[in-house]
Design an enzyme around this catalytic site. Structure first.
Site, PDB file in Angstrom:
ATOM      1  N   HIS A  44       0.828  -1.220   0.000  1.00 27.87           N
ATOM      2  CA  HIS A  44       0.000   0.000   0.000  1.00 27.87           C
ATOM      3  C   HIS A  44       0.857   1.263   0.000  1.00 27.87           C
ATOM      4  O   HIS A  44       0.492   2.269   0.606  1.00 27.87           O
ATOM      5  CB  HIS A  44      -0.947   0.023   1.202  1.00 27.87           C
ATOM      6  CG  HIS A  44      -1.958  -1.090   1.205  1.00 27.87           C
ATOM      7  ND1 HIS A  44      -3.205  -0.965   0.635  1.00 27.87           N
ATOM      8  CD2 HIS A  44      -1.901  -2.344   1.708  1.00 27.87           C
ATOM      9  CE1 HIS A  44      -3.874  -2.098   0.788  1.00 27.87           C
ATOM     10  NE2 HIS A  44      -3.108  -2.964   1.437  1.00 27.87           N
ATOM     11  N   TYR A  74       0.892  -4.139  12.319  1.00 33.50           N
ATOM     12  CA  TYR A  74       0.816  -2.716  11.964  1.00 33.50           C
ATOM     13  C   TYR A  74       1.640  -1.813  12.887  1.00 33.50           C
ATOM     14  O   TYR A  74       2.209  -0.831  12.421  1.00 33.50           O
ATOM     15  CB  TYR A  74      -0.649  -2.280  11.869  1.00 33.50           C
ATOM     16  CG  TYR A  74      -1.327  -2.842  10.624  1.00 33.50           C
ATOM     17  CD1 TYR A  74      -1.562  -4.205  10.496  1.00 33.50           C
ATOM     18  CD2 TYR A  74      -1.686  -2.035   9.563  1.00 33.50           C
ATOM     19  CE1 TYR A  74      -2.143  -4.735   9.355  1.00 33.50           C
ATOM     20  CE2 TYR A  74      -2.275  -2.551   8.415  1.00 33.50           C
ATOM     21  CZ  TYR A  74      -2.504  -3.900   8.316  1.00 33.50           C
ATOM     22  OH  TYR A  74      -3.074  -4.414   7.179  1.00 33.50           O
ATOM     23  N   HIS A 123      -3.973   1.051  11.887  1.00 32.54           N
ATOM     24  CA  HIS A 123      -3.762  -0.213  12.604  1.00 32.54           C
ATOM     25  C   HIS A 123      -5.128  -0.831  12.947  1.00 32.54           C
ATOM     26  O   HIS A 123      -5.905  -0.187  13.648  1.00 32.54           O
ATOM     27  CB  HIS A 123      -2.981   0.083  13.885  1.00 32.54           C
ATOM     28  CG  HIS A 123      -2.596  -1.137  14.672  1.00 32.54           C
ATOM     29  ND1 HIS A 123      -2.974  -2.415  14.340  1.00 32.54           N
ATOM     30  CD2 HIS A 123      -1.853  -1.256  15.789  1.00 32.54           C
ATOM     31  CE1 HIS A 123      -2.487  -3.264  15.212  1.00 32.54           C
ATOM     32  NE2 HIS A 123      -1.807  -2.596  16.101  1.00 32.54           N
ATOM     33  N   ASN A 164     -10.338  -2.853   2.460  1.00 27.38           N
ATOM     34  CA  ASN A 164     -10.037  -2.882   1.028  1.00 27.38           C
ATOM     35  C   ASN A 164     -11.299  -2.630   0.218  1.00 27.38           C
ATOM     36  O   ASN A 164     -12.403  -2.624   0.775  1.00 27.38           O
ATOM     37  CB  ASN A 164      -9.463  -4.248   0.632  1.00 27.38           C
ATOM     38  CG  ASN A 164      -7.979  -4.382   0.967  1.00 27.38           C
ATOM     39  OD1 ASN A 164      -7.292  -3.389   1.213  1.00 27.38           O
ATOM     40  ND2 ASN A 164      -7.492  -5.610   0.982  1.00 27.38           N
TER      41      ASN A 164
HETATM   42 FE1  HDE Z   1      -2.386  -4.849   5.503  1.00 30.68          FE
HETATM   43  N1  HDE Z   1      -0.603  -4.028   5.954  1.00 30.68           N
HETATM   44  N2  HDE Z   1      -1.691  -6.664   6.086  1.00 30.68           N
HETATM   45  N3  HDE Z   1      -4.143  -5.763   4.927  1.00 30.68           N
HETATM   46  N4  HDE Z   1      -3.116  -3.116   4.871  1.00 30.68           N
HETATM   47  C1  HDE Z   1      -0.289  -2.724   5.790  1.00 30.68           C
HETATM   48  O1  HDE Z   1       0.790  -1.385   7.395  1.00 30.68           O
HETATM   49  C2  HDE Z   1      -0.549  -6.865   6.777  1.00 30.68           C
HETATM   50  C3  HDE Z   1      -4.455  -7.075   5.035  1.00 30.68           C
HETATM   51  C4  HDE Z   1      -4.365  -2.843   4.426  1.00 30.68           C
HETATM   52  O2  HDE Z   1      -3.339   3.390   4.038  1.00 30.68           O
HETATM   53  C5  HDE Z   1       1.036  -2.353   6.400  1.00 30.68           C
HETATM   54  O3  HDE Z   1       1.073   0.820   7.761  1.00 30.68           O
HETATM   55  C6  HDE Z   1      -0.440  -8.254   7.162  1.00 30.68           C
HETATM   56  C7  HDE Z   1      -5.849  -7.290   4.772  1.00 30.68           C
HETATM   57  C8  HDE Z   1      -4.483  -1.468   4.031  1.00 30.68           C
HETATM   58  O4  HDE Z   1      -1.652   3.296   5.420  1.00 30.68           O
HETATM   59  C9  HDE Z   1       1.500  -3.675   7.027  1.00 30.68           C
HETATM   60  C10 HDE Z   1      -1.557  -8.869   6.665  1.00 30.68           C
HETATM   61  C11 HDE Z   1      -6.369  -6.058   4.493  1.00 30.68           C
HETATM   62  C12 HDE Z   1      -3.218  -0.916   4.276  1.00 30.68           C
HETATM   63  C13 HDE Z   1       0.376  -4.616   6.657  1.00 30.68           C
HETATM   64  C14 HDE Z   1      -2.343  -7.857   5.992  1.00 30.68           C
HETATM   65  C15 HDE Z   1      -5.286  -5.125   4.585  1.00 30.68           C
HETATM   66  C16 HDE Z   1      -2.393  -1.970   4.809  1.00 30.68           C
HETATM   67  C17 HDE Z   1       1.987  -1.677   5.462  1.00 30.68           C
HETATM   68  C18 HDE Z   1      -1.937 -10.351   6.752  1.00 30.68           C
HETATM   69  C19 HDE Z   1      -7.804  -5.731   4.099  1.00 30.68           C
HETATM   70  C20 HDE Z   1      -2.780   0.510   4.004  1.00 30.68           C
HETATM   71  C21 HDE Z   1       2.059  -0.237   5.890  1.00 30.68           C
HETATM   72  C22 HDE Z   1      -2.100 -10.799   8.086  1.00 30.68           C
HETATM   73  C23 HDE Z   1      -8.728  -5.878   5.201  1.00 30.68           C
HETATM   74  C24 HDE Z   1      -2.953   1.376   5.206  1.00 30.68           C
HETATM   75  C25 HDE Z   1       1.266  -0.166   7.086  1.00 30.68           C
HETATM   76  C26 HDE Z   1      -2.619   2.803   4.858  1.00 30.68           C
HETATM   77  C27 HDE Z   1      -1.062  -1.795   5.195  1.00 30.68           C
HETATM   78  C28 HDE Z   1       0.394  -5.898   7.037  1.00 30.68           C
HETATM   79  C29 HDE Z   1      -3.545  -8.158   5.313  1.00 30.68           C
HETATM   80  C30 HDE Z   1      -5.489  -3.726   4.315  1.00 30.68           C
HETATM   81  C31 HDE Z   1       2.885  -4.148   6.622  1.00 30.68           C
HETATM   82  C32 HDE Z   1       0.713  -8.862   7.938  1.00 30.68           C
HETATM   83  C33 HDE Z   1      -6.599  -8.623   4.829  1.00 30.68           C
HETATM   84  C34 HDE Z   1      -5.696  -0.769   3.465  1.00 30.68           C
HETATM   85  O5  HDE Z   1       1.583  -3.575   8.421  1.00 30.68           O
END
Ligand code: HDE
Length: 702
Positions: free
Chosen positions: A61, A348, A325, A134
């Site tokens: 993202h 997060y 988060h 999402n």
């Molecule tokens: Fe994320 N995800 N994600 N994700 N995600 C991040 O956090 C992660 C997942 C989502 O506009 C990171 O600050 C893991 C699902 C959005 O700043 C990180 C897993 C969904 C955004 C991270 C998931 C999301 C992130 C990267 C599996 C939909 C952008 C930067 C367990 C519900 C937030 C940050 C923004 C961002 C990890 C799965 C949505 C690395 C480990 C499912 C919208 O922490």
């Protein structure tokens, strides 16, 4: 302490220490041709700051755009949740929203085929609540432990860092072809949902099942939805590719311009509420993030609305530094045991530590809660708060026992006391092994054009895969969802669908496990869900749509006046595109061109209109870009309008769409023509055609 640089007129330039600077043009030298002196603290401060301007981009993202706004609930949700921001219809809760793509780097194109992030930070009086969702309601994987693998597979390949912001390459499909659980998400990602027309025209989903908890401590399960006021709309794939070249900032610009123009994007907040007792009443597991609850089964109650009405002042300070988060919750909202969500709860904060560099990221202005913060956390990099007194521990008497713990009644966050009686195991529940039924349901809920687009997308993506065995595995996997789909994709690849691939569906069997238990169950036919098709989205408005008027000197002024009036009345925006910038002469008044044919392209507009005027039409005929404008608008199924002599510019359109009809106003496949001058009836027909968003039926004309 915030420094306001927006209105700095009349201020002297200073160093970061506040010392006024006398010369910002020259570094300090030994003589005017001499070496630069180490003493130059002004130069060193400026360059040091510059050297450190970049922070690590988000690992996923990275590419995003943000906006401020507010949320208000329609009526008290007290029966199901005690969250304060969901109680009082009169109350506006400030929000900051960040939309994003997942795979591309921070400078990548907005129009990549990808999932879009939809993160909302509610600054509630009880603390910040982040709904980090999402634009697709399901996910690729069921367990957090597979997330690094998924992301490594989709990101540019590590040896050559190619391709940027694209899933169409071997490593992604290698991984997916071995992960039957990703099939439902793949259907969505290959659909037009993955190439939205605008962030303002996307749905949002919390994805996981969460919990609401009311003031009595009673819990229910809940799924979160955002429903866009403008409907859900996408672009065509060929258009997405061309937008990426013409304006890689297309979505970012669209959001910024809409807010700047006063067209505030709006969504309704929806919830599907499931009583705790109904947890096991579904034919899938509520904890499985690869499943959705069909709206026809559990209706989405629209409980409030969100309006985005203010652009950020500074991209870095706000959109880049905002830290979301899923674990930022308030009393009344709690988690489920979805194993993907559980992993996210760890990830997060961890990522903010490396990205923003300090556990004090909550003190960055965009992340600060409006609720007061009182605790004994202290110090660390870049601490802003000046904590007073000598008490930084609990329990204490020297600080009067403060700050105190809050009981449930005092709005303290009390985790929902879910009963758990189980063995500690590394395992997946058998209720998680139906990977294909909902993938098939999604597919069978699509309109014919939407279905065809999925086939084309799969042909494109797998066509970019160089390893034949991966394509074959994918065809086999698609056949588990739907044999016809697999066969259609196979035609594009010149490959038959394999009947069997030994062991493929047993990939996740642990060495000591029972193979049968881990085998995916075959797809079942369940009723389609009309809510999953964008064909059923409201199509009654042209609000905020961008319409290009193609003109040259000598255009018919009355044509423009009539059509423009109708479009503006419907809330659309009109842009004049001409052979050159500056004034363009009409039969009456001149107009100022917004773009020349060099500075814009058909793909950047929702529809085109060409007014009459002999001289204007003759001039346009001589410009090759005009022909491309028209044929692209046709190919991308957009509304096209022409009046008077402008008819002559449409003669090349296929299927008779360009031929003049006999009626005063003709509408063939969304191409609207007036026999003579543009009348109000013509303008109304054009408005109607634009409101349809796209005339996909053109794609299926023989
Ligand atoms: Fe994320 N995800 N994600 N994700 N995600 C991040 O956090 C992660 C997942 C989502 O506009 C990171 O600050 C893991 C699902 C959005 O700043 C990180 C897993 C969904 C955004 C991270 C998931 C999301 C992130 C990267 C599996 C939909 C952008 C930067 C367990 C519900 C937030 C940050 C923004 C961002 C990890 C799965 C949505 C690395 C480990 C499912 C919208 O922490």
């Amino acid at each position: 302490m915030e420094r306001n640089t927006a209105d700095a007129s009349g201020q002297f330039m200073t160093t970061d220490q506040g010392t006024r600077i006398n010369d910002d043009q020259n570094s300090l030298k030994a003589g005017d041709r001499g070496a630069t002196l180490l003493e130059d603290f002004i130069l060193r401060e400026k360059i040091t700051h510059f050297d450190h301007e970049r922070i690590p981009e988000r690992i996923v993202h990275a590419r995003g755009a943000g906006a401020h706004g507010y949320f208000e609930v329609y009526e008290s949700m007290a029966p199901v949740t005690r969250a304060a921001f969901l109680q009082d219809p009169g109350k506006r809760t400030p929000v900051f929203v960040r939309f994003s793509t997942v795979a591309g780097f921070r400078g990548s194109t907005d129009l990549a085929r990808d999932v879009r992030g939809f993160s909302v930070k509610f600054y509630t009086e009880e603390g910040n609540y982040d709904l980090v969702g999402n634009n697709i309601p399901v996910f690729f994987i069921q367990d957090a432990i597979k997330f690094p693998d998924l992301i490594h597979a989709v990101k540019p390949e590590p040896h050559n860092e190619i391709p940027q912001a694209a899933s169409a390459h071997d490593t992604f499909w290698d991984f997916v072809s071995l992960m039957p659980e990703s099939m439902h998400m793949i259907m969505w990602a290959m659909s037009d949902r993955a190439i939205p027309r605008s962030y303002r025209m996307m749905e949002g989903f919390g994805v996981h099942t969460f919990r609401f908890v009311n003031a009595k401590g009673k819990a229910s399960f809940v799924k979160f939805h955002w429903k866009p006021k403008l409907g859900v709309h996408s672009v065509a794939w060929d258009e997405a590719l061309k937008i990426s070249g013409n304006d890689p900032d297309f979505h970012r610009r669209d959001l910024f311009d809409a807010i700047d123009h006063g067209d505030f994007p709006e969504w309704e907040f929806g919830v599907q509420i499931i009583p705790e007792g109904d947890e096991h009443k579904f034919d899938f597991d509520l904890l499985d993030p690869t499943k959705l609850i069909p709206e026809e089964q559990v209706p989405v109650q629209r409980i409030g609305r969100m309006v985005l009405n203010r652009n950020p002042d500074n991209y870095f300070a706000e959109t880049e530094q905002v830290a979301f988060h899923p674990g930022h919750v308030v009393p009344g909202i709690d988690f489920s045991n979805d194993p993907l969500l559980q992993g996210r709860l760890f990830s997060y904060t961890d990522t903010q530590l490396s990205r923003l560099g300090s556990p004090n990221f909550h003190e960055i202005p965009i992340n600060r809660p409006i609720a007061p913060v009182h605790n004994h956390q202290r110090d660390a990099h870049m601490r802003q708060t000046v904590d007073k007194g000598r008490v930084a521990y609990e329990p204490n008497t020297l600080g009067g026992g403060c700050p105190m713990q809050a009981t449930f009644k005092d709005a303290g966050f009390v985790s929902y006391a879910e009963r758990i009686d189980a063995k500690k195991v590394r395992a997946r529940s058998p209720s998680f092994f139906d990977h294909f039924t909902q993938a098939r349901m999604f597919l069978h809920s699509q309109s014919t054009p939407e279905y065809n687009h999925i086939v084309s997308a799969l042909r494109f993506e797998l066509g970019k895969v160089a390893t034949p065995a991966i394509r074959q595995r994918m065809l086999f996997m698609l056949a588990q969802v739907d044999r016809e789909l697999a066969a259609a994709v196979g035609v594009g690849l010149g490959m038959a669908v394999p009947k069997k691939i030994e062991g493929l569906l047993n990939q996740s069997i642990p060495a000591d496990g029972d193979p049968k238990r881990f085998q995916p169950t075959p797809a079942r036919d369940v009723p389609p869900s009309p809510a999953l098709s964008m064909a059923n989205t409201p199509k009654d408005s042209i609000e905020t749509r961008q319409i290009a008027f193609l003109i040259a000197d000598g255009f018919d002024s009355s044509d423009i006046a009539t059509v423009r009036k109708a479009l503006l009345a419907g809330g659309a925006q009109v842009k004049f595109v001409a052979p050159h910038l500056g004034q363009v002469a009409g039969s009456q008044d001149p107009v100022e061109a917004d773009f020349s044919f060099l500075t814009c392209n058909s793909v950047l507009f929702d529809a085109i209109y060409i007014p009459g005027g002999r001289k204007s039409v003759d001039a346009l005929k001589k410009i090759p870009d005009v022909g491309v404008f028209v044929t692209d608008a046709w190919r991308h199924c957009k509304a096209i309008g022409a009046s008077g002599e402008a008819d002559e510019l449409l003669v090349g359109l296929p299927h008779g769409a360009g031929t003049k009809g006999k009626d005063p106003v003709n509408d063939r496949y969304g191409v609207v023509r007036a026999q003579g001058k543009a009348t109000t009836a013509f303008a109304a027909a054009l408005v109607q055609s634009i409101a349809q968003h796209r005339h996909w039926e053109r794609e299926t004309l023989a």
